[in-house]
Design a protein around this motif. Structure first.
Motif, mmCIF file in Angstrom:
data_model
loop_
_atom_site.group_PDB
_atom_site.id
_atom_site.type_symbol
_atom_site.label_atom_id
_atom_site.label_comp_id
_atom_site.label_asym_id
_atom_site.label_seq_id
_atom_site.Cartn_x
_atom_site.Cartn_y
_atom_site.Cartn_z
ATOM 1 N N GLN A 1 0.812 -1.220 0.000
ATOM 2 C CA GLN A 1 0.000 0.000 0.000
ATOM 3 C C GLN A 1 0.839 1.260 0.000
ATOM 4 O OE1 GLN A 1 -0.296 -2.688 2.063
ATOM 5 N NE2 GLN A 1 -2.267 -2.689 3.131
ATOM 6 N N ARG A 2 1.986 1.239 0.666
ATOM 7 C CA ARG A 2 2.821 2.443 0.740
ATOM 8 C C ARG A 2 3.407 2.815 -0.615
ATOM 9 N NH1 ARG A 2 6.744 1.026 5.690
ATOM 10 N NH2 ARG A 2 6.600 -0.977 4.621
ATOM 11 N N ASN A 3 3.437 1.861 -1.544
ATOM 12 C CA ASN A 3 3.954 2.142 -2.886
ATOM 13 C C ASN A 3 2.901 2.765 -3.793
ATOM 14 O OD1 ASN A 3 5.384 -0.261 -1.649
ATOM 15 N ND2 ASN A 3 6.784 0.158 -3.332
ATOM 16 N N VAL A 4 1.665 2.876 -3.295
ATOM 17 C CA VAL A 4 0.567 3.375 -4.117
ATOM 18 C C VAL A 4 0.398 4.878 -3.916
ATOM 19 C CG1 VAL A 4 -1.902 3.232 -4.586
ATOM 20 C CG2 VAL A 4 -0.601 1.148 -4.081
ATOM 21 N N LEU A 5 0.560 5.608 -4.987
ATOM 22 C CA LEU A 5 0.356 7.053 -4.987
ATOM 23 C C LEU A 5 -1.133 7.391 -5.013
ATOM 24 C CD1 LEU A 5 1.320 10.057 -5.625
ATOM 25 C CD2 LEU A 5 1.160 9.377 -8.033
ATOM 26 N N ALA A 6 -1.884 6.618 -5.816
ATOM 27 C CA ALA A 6 -3.319 6.872 -5.947
ATOM 28 C C ALA A 6 -4.015 5.602 -6.405
ATOM 29 C CB ALA A 6 -3.576 8.000 -6.944
ATOM 30 N N ASN A 7 -5.081 5.235 -5.704
ATOM 31 C CA ASN A 7 -5.864 4.061 -6.051
ATOM 32 C C ASN A 7 -7.272 4.489 -6.434
ATOM 33 O OD1 ASN A 7 -6.950 1.378 -6.198
ATOM 34 N ND2 ASN A 7 -7.740 1.662 -4.125
ATOM 35 N N ALA A 8 -7.715 4.078 -7.623
ATOM 36 C CA ALA A 8 -9.043 4.442 -8.098
ATOM 37 C C ALA A 8 -10.043 3.298 -7.982
ATOM 38 C CB ALA A 8 -8.960 4.917 -9.558
ATOM 39 N N GLN A 9 -9.647 2.197 -7.353
ATOM 40 C CA GLN A 9 -10.530 1.043 -7.229
ATOM 41 C C GLN A 9 -11.213 1.010 -5.864
ATOM 42 O OE1 GLN A 9 -8.322 -2.567 -8.111
ATOM 43 N NE2 GLN A 9 -8.216 -2.090 -10.294
ATOM 44 N N SER A 10 -12.458 0.540 -5.856
ATOM 45 C CA SER A 10 -13.175 0.330 -4.603
ATOM 46 C C SER A 10 -14.324 -0.623 -4.879
ATOM 47 C CB SER A 10 -13.720 1.645 -4.023
ATOM 48 O OG SER A 10 -14.696 2.189 -4.894
ATOM 49 N N TYR A 11 -14.881 -1.202 -3.824
ATOM 50 C CA TYR A 11 -15.988 -2.142 -4.013
ATOM 51 C C TYR A 11 -17.117 -1.893 -3.020
ATOM 52 C CZ TYR A 11 -18.201 -6.524 -5.451
ATOM 53 O OH TYR A 11 -19.067 -7.463 -5.942
ATOM 54 N N GLY A 12 -16.816 -1.598 -1.780
ATOM 55 C CA GLY A 12 -17.855 -1.270 -0.797
ATOM 56 C C GLY A 12 -18.124 -2.365 0.196
ATOM 57 N N VAL A 13 -18.107 -3.626 -0.259
ATOM 58 C CA VAL A 13 -18.236 -4.774 0.628
ATOM 59 C C VAL A 13 -17.211 -5.801 0.181
ATOM 60 C CG1 VAL A 13 -20.673 -4.448 1.186
ATOM 61 C CG2 VAL A 13 -20.046 -5.749 -0.835
ATOM 62 N N SER A 14 -16.900 -6.740 1.060
ATOM 63 C CA SER A 14 -15.886 -7.724 0.708
ATOM 64 C C SER A 14 -16.115 -9.017 1.463
ATOM 65 C CB SER A 14 -14.482 -7.188 1.033
ATOM 66 O OG SER A 14 -13.490 -8.165 0.750
ATOM 67 N N ASP A 15 -15.705 -10.123 0.852
ATOM 68 C CA ASP A 15 -15.766 -11.407 1.538
ATOM 69 C C ASP A 15 -14.708 -11.496 2.635
ATOM 70 O OD1 ASP A 15 -17.913 -12.811 0.165
ATOM 71 O OD2 ASP A 15 -16.636 -12.680 -1.603
ATOM 72 N N ASP A 16 -13.671 -10.690 2.540
ATOM 73 C CA ASP A 16 -12.687 -10.545 3.612
ATOM 74 C C ASP A 16 -13.060 -9.281 4.386
ATOM 75 O OD1 ASP A 16 -10.560 -10.070 5.288
ATOM 76 O OD2 ASP A 16 -9.047 -9.981 3.708
ATOM 77 N N PRO A 17 -13.572 -9.417 5.607
ATOM 78 C CA PRO A 17 -14.061 -8.257 6.352
ATOM 79 C C PRO A 17 -13.044 -7.131 6.517
ATOM 80 C CG PRO A 17 -14.715 -10.297 7.430
ATOM 81 C CD PRO A 17 -13.742 -10.681 6.352
ATOM 82 N N SER A 18 -11.760 -7.452 6.462
ATOM 83 C CA SER A 18 -10.739 -6.423 6.665
ATOM 84 C C SER A 18 -10.409 -5.655 5.392
ATOM 85 C CB SER A 18 -9.452 -7.066 7.207
ATOM 86 O OG SER A 18 -8.837 -7.889 6.215
#
Length: 357
Positions: free
Chosen positions: A84-101
């Motif tokens: 994550q620290r290597n990411v300048l900007a992330n445009a992805q998201s989902y809202g819910v996940s099968d992995d709660p974290s």
């Protein structure tokens, strides 16, 4: 996540279209995907071929921009590898996940103040202005100038490397080769391991990638072992929130490729196995009513959805299903699509397909 968002309905329609298109084998010009028995450190400069393009890394990328592509597979892979620290900007998201974290982990990633255009993607001028050293896309269409996006050639001229998830090279690439087309048609659970392995090489975290992939394989193999030899039950995976994809307003029905792989690993068979993926847009009430359904799996991708309530609606609408008589159902989210969370979905589905296994 972004400063400005398109309408929610339009966003969901685009997400559904891309998700269903992604629902293997590496392309012929891709570096071997299988991790060595004891992966060592990456030696730089590292040159790979990605979707027909030569890409050279002189060091691990430090300013990564992850394009949307209505996918979450790539950002989740970065999270599982601790990048994550290597990411300048992330445009992805989902809202819910099968992995709660996972929802919180993705939400915590930097977004760089990006805004999306009408195609639900980061415009070319914003990508170039952000000065990333790597841009990652889930599909080749993420670099389509006709969609207002920066091309791989433009970015290379600016000294910016690019990567496409190898299994999706053919998606959005008019001149895709036969090997790339075959790889896209064979998207499977294994495709997610291939992307993890690729990131491991590029970011010099090969051991981490091998360990994560091995852990995911063990979980799925354990389920396969428990359900082996048992009569497969017919499983229907539906996403009510994607009903805009169906001409009759019915829930999106997933079939083919990775969907069937997930169901098979859980000891089931897709209720619409063998049907074209166009079934999502063309399915009729009559076809849904006559389907043989032992287990209902309700998918969600927004926090406001209530899978249990949606299951109850479907049971009342289709009481002839065996699943309706026994009220056998479960819920999944991102684990049914291309991405590293297939193990979570396999485990959830197996619990209702073969509860005594």
């Amino acid at each position: 996540m972004f400063d400005r968002k398109p309408s929610r309905l339009a966003m969901l329609a685009a997400m559904a279209a891309v998700a269903l298109a992604g629902c293997s084998t590496p392309s012929a010009d891709e570096e071997p995907a299988a991790a060595p028995a004891a992966p060592g450190p990456t030696s730089y400069p590292l040159t790979i071929r990605n979707c027909g393009q030569k890409v050279t890394f002189t060091r691990p990328p430090q300013r990564v921009l992850i394009l949307n592509g209505t996918s979450v597979a790539e950002s989740e892979s970065f999270v599982l590898l601790g990048l994550q620290r290597n990411v300048l900007a992330n445009a992805q998201s989902y809202g819910v996940s099968d992995d709660p974290s996972m929802v919180a982990a993705i939400k915590a990633m930097r977004t760089g103040g990006l805004t999306m255009n009408r195609n639900f993607e980061v415009p070319a001028e914003q990508v170039l202005a952000a000065r990333p050293d790597l841009v990652v896309s889930t599909w080749s269409g993420g670099f389509d100038a006709k969609r207002g996006l920066a091309t791989r050639e433009q970015l290379a001229a600016a000294g910016i490397n690019t990567l496409v998830n190898p299994v999706n090279c053919a998606y959005g690439k008019p001149d895709a080769g036969e090997a790339e087309k075959r790889a896209h048609e064979r998207i499977s659970i294994g495709s997610s391991y291939e992307f993890l392995t690729l990131l491991g090489r590029v970011f010099d975290v090969q051991r981490k990638a091998a360990d994560v992939s091995a852990g995911l394989r063990r979980r799925i193999d354990a389920v396969r072992g428990r359900v082996a030899g048992r009569p497969p039950k017919r499983v229907l995976i539906v996403y009510p929130g994607m009903s805009m994809m169906n001409a009759n307003g019915l829930p999106a029905v997933l079939t083919g490729r990775i969907t069937d792989d997930v169901i098979g690993a859980a000891g089931g068979v897709n209720a619409f196995a063998g049907r074209s993926r166009d079934v999502t847009s063309t399915l009729t009430k009559e076809q849904l009513a006559t389907a043989k359904v032992d287990v209902l799996v309700v998918g969600a991708f927004t926090p406001s959805e209530d899978p249990a309530a949606e299951a109850d609606k479907l049971f009342r609408a289709y009481p002839q299903w065996q699943a309706s008589r026994t009220r056998t159902h479960t819920a999944v989210a991102d684990g049914a699509f291309l991405g590293p969370l297939n193990a979570w979905a396999v485990e959830k589905i197996a619990k209702v397909v073969h509860p005594d296994a």
